[in-house]
Design a protein around this motif. Structure first.
Motif, PDB file in Angstrom:
ATOM      1  N   GLN A 186      40.312  41.479  44.107  1.00 50.77           N
ATOM      2  CA  GLN A 186      39.670  41.451  42.790  1.00 50.77           C
ATOM      3  C   GLN A 186      38.458  40.534  42.900  1.00 50.77           C
ATOM      4  N   THR A 187      37.384  40.870  42.196  1.00 49.84           N
ATOM      5  CA  THR A 187      36.260  39.945  42.098  1.00 49.84           C
ATOM      6  C   THR A 187      36.634  38.831  41.126  1.00 49.84           C
ATOM      7  N   VAL A 188      35.972  37.686  41.245  1.00 50.94           N
ATOM      8  CA  VAL A 188      36.288  36.558  40.352  1.00 50.94           C
ATOM      9  C   VAL A 188      35.820  36.842  38.924  1.00 50.94           C
ATOM     10  N   TYR A 189      34.969  37.846  38.742  1.00 54.64           N
ATOM     11  CA  TYR A 189      34.463  38.171  37.409  1.00 54.64           C
ATOM     12  C   TYR A 189      35.066  39.475  36.872  1.00 54.64           C
ATOM     13  N   SER A 190      36.112  39.992  37.507  1.00 55.04           N
ATOM     14  CA  SER A 190      36.717  41.247  37.036  1.00 55.04           C
ATOM     15  C   SER A 190      37.330  41.048  35.648  1.00 55.04           C
ATOM     16  N   LYS A 191      37.141  42.030  34.773  1.00 51.62           N
ATOM     17  CA  LYS A 191      37.590  41.917  33.381  1.00 51.62           C
ATOM     18  C   LYS A 191      38.237  43.188  32.854  1.00 51.62           C
ATOM     19  N   ILE A 192      37.593  44.328  33.084  1.00 51.78           N
ATOM     20  CA  ILE A 192      37.977  45.564  32.407  1.00 51.78           C
ATOM     21  C   ILE A 192      38.826  46.418  33.339  1.00 51.78           C
ATOM     22  N   GLU A 193      40.107  46.580  33.015  1.00 58.57           N
ATOM     23  CA  GLU A 193      41.011  47.320  33.892  1.00 58.57           C
ATOM     24  C   GLU A 193      40.651  48.795  33.958  1.00 58.57           C
ATOM     25  N   GLY A 194      40.764  49.365  35.179  1.00 55.63           N
ATOM     26  CA  GLY A 194      40.517  50.801  35.292  1.00 55.63           C
ATOM     27  C   GLY A 194      40.250  51.301  36.689  1.00 55.63           C
ATOM     28  N   SER A 195      39.981  50.428  37.661  1.00 55.75           N
ATOM     29  CA  SER A 195      39.632  50.877  39.008  1.00 55.75           C
ATOM     30  C   SER A 195      40.865  50.993  39.893  1.00 55.75           C
ATOM     31  N   VAL A 196      40.782  51.911  40.853  1.00 58.65           N
ATOM     32  CA  VAL A 196      41.813  51.994  41.884  1.00 58.65           C
ATOM     33  C   VAL A 196      41.250  51.530  43.227  1.00 58.65           C
TER      34      VAL A 196
END
Length: 402
Positions: A186-196
């Motif tokens: 995960q990136t440290v700025y990840s926020k919006i769930e939805g990627s595989v």
């Protein structure tokens, strides 16, 4: 227009030992290949603020990888892996993660031959109670299956995935996901769930590096593009122009469009997913120019950007898009894209520089790099291969400036 891309011209030997199977202990300690108009320099990623031109606006993809792999079983005991790709009903990501009780997703199913009919299930404990998740195949789209889930626990589907699912690390790592992947994929700025799959160029950033760059005058904006499993699909056609691009959903906010316009000509995309999102904005703007509407419900076609006149600049595109959003009181635009950025005369309208990892041979991501760097892509990759750079998702990085 006749299009032809000989994919064999975008192949290169990638030894197994050059694929980074695990991340480094420190995110920003990875090596950084700096390519600028034909010259190459070696640095570390932590030097990015010294390498990029002052005043650049960096654009992150803030999507978050979901725990999309669920291991389930038939009543016979046969193991079936269900890999959730994108929501089917409800089709909107935000709603799909918030539903309780049941929902339907498009999935890839492992060991499909063992699941001809009936349901698969997984029993689990939640807050001291015995609960169950069950799934049925309700549709067949070739490679993908439509799967209906039902569960007894008082939790949303997003919470259920977080509780039962596994992080879907790339298949080329040839290993099962481990505890380290839950944070480092995960990136440290990840926020919006939805990627595989993670937008891997961003994996090198740390909060400290971002703060240091902000102190030096760099700006940061975020877009959202949910990365699908199609990003790993190899180009099987000898003529890559016949490869069918996958669809990815994205969202951009009005303040971001305003910032892009203000910094037009000084925009650095962090990762190919940010490139695809930003460049897709020109297609929406050209639709507005032609018809008065971005027609955002219609997927941006694979070759749609190639049909836009060169006279329609990135600045004009951003002005058009911002004006439309202001006039219609839109805080954000959601759309989907299938664009394929290739060396067939693609014109970058929004993106000036690219931060990106090293990609698989004969892939659409390598075609994107070649579209930006031209034949110099060979020089870049030859250098990386002969100077101990680590490749693919957990590998080292590059910054491309032409």
């Amino acid at each position: 227009m006749e299009r032809h891309i000989d994919i064999s011209e975008y192949d290169y030997p990638l030894p197994e030992e050059r694929i980074a199977r695990f991340p480094l202990a420190e995110r920003s300690a990875s090596k950084l290949l700096v390519w600028q108009a034909g010259t190459i320099e070696e640095r570390h990623f932590s030097d990015l603020g010294e390498v990029l031109p002052a005043g650049q606006l960096l654009v992150f993809n803030n999507t978050r990888v979901i725990r999309a792999r669920i291991i389930m079983h038939k009543p016979s005991g046969a193991r079936v892996e269900v890999f959730c790709l994108e929501p089917h009903d409800p089709a909107d990501y935000e709603r799909a993660f918030a539903v309780t009780g049941s929902c339907t997703w498009n999935c890839i199913v492992g060991n499909l031959k063992k699941w001809k009919e009936g349901c698969v299930a997984i029993d689990f404990d939640y807050e001291g109670r015995a609960e169950q998740l069950r799934a049925w195949r309700v549709g067949d789209e070739g490679r993908e299956q439509t799967v209906r889930f039902e569960w007894t626990a008082p939790m949303t589907f997003g919470q259920l995935l977080e509780y039962l699912g596994r992080i879907p690390i790339p298949p080329y790592l040839n290993r099962e996901s481990e505890e380290i992947d839950n944070t480092r994929y995960q990136t440290v700025y990840s926020k919006i769930e939805g990627s595989v799959a993670a937008p891997t160029a961003g994996l090198h950033f740390t909060p400290e590096l971002i703060a240091q760059m902000e102190a030096r005058g760099f700006g940061f904006e975020e877009v959202t593009l949910h990365v699908g499993a199609g990003t790993f699909l190899p180009v099987k056609e000898e003529d890559a122009a016949r490869h069918a691009m996958h669809t990815e959903h994205f969202e951009v906010r009005r303040p971001t469009v305003a910032a892009l316009l203000e910094k037009w000509g000084a925009v650095t995309a962090v990762g190919t997913t940010s490139v695809r999102t930003l460049e897709s904005l020109a297609a929406l703007a050209w639709r507005i120019r032609r018809t008065g509407s971005p027609d955002a419900e219609r997927v941006i076609g694979q070759w749609e950007l190639y049909d836009i006149p060169s006279s329609f600049t990135g600045r004009e595109a951003l002005e058009t898009l911002l004006r439309y959003m202001e006039e219609h009181g839109l805080d954000r635009l959601k759309a989907a894209t299938q664009i394929m950025i290739t060396p067939l005369g693609y014109e970058f309208r929004i993106v000036r520089n690219i931060v990106t990892n090293f990609h698989q041979p004969s892939s659409t991501l390598l075609l994107l790099v070649a579209a930006y760097a031209g034949e110099e892509w060979r020089h870049i990759y030859d250098y990386a291969l002969t100077h101990d750079f680590r490749f693919l998702s957990y590998g080292d990085s590059s910054v491309l400036m032409r």
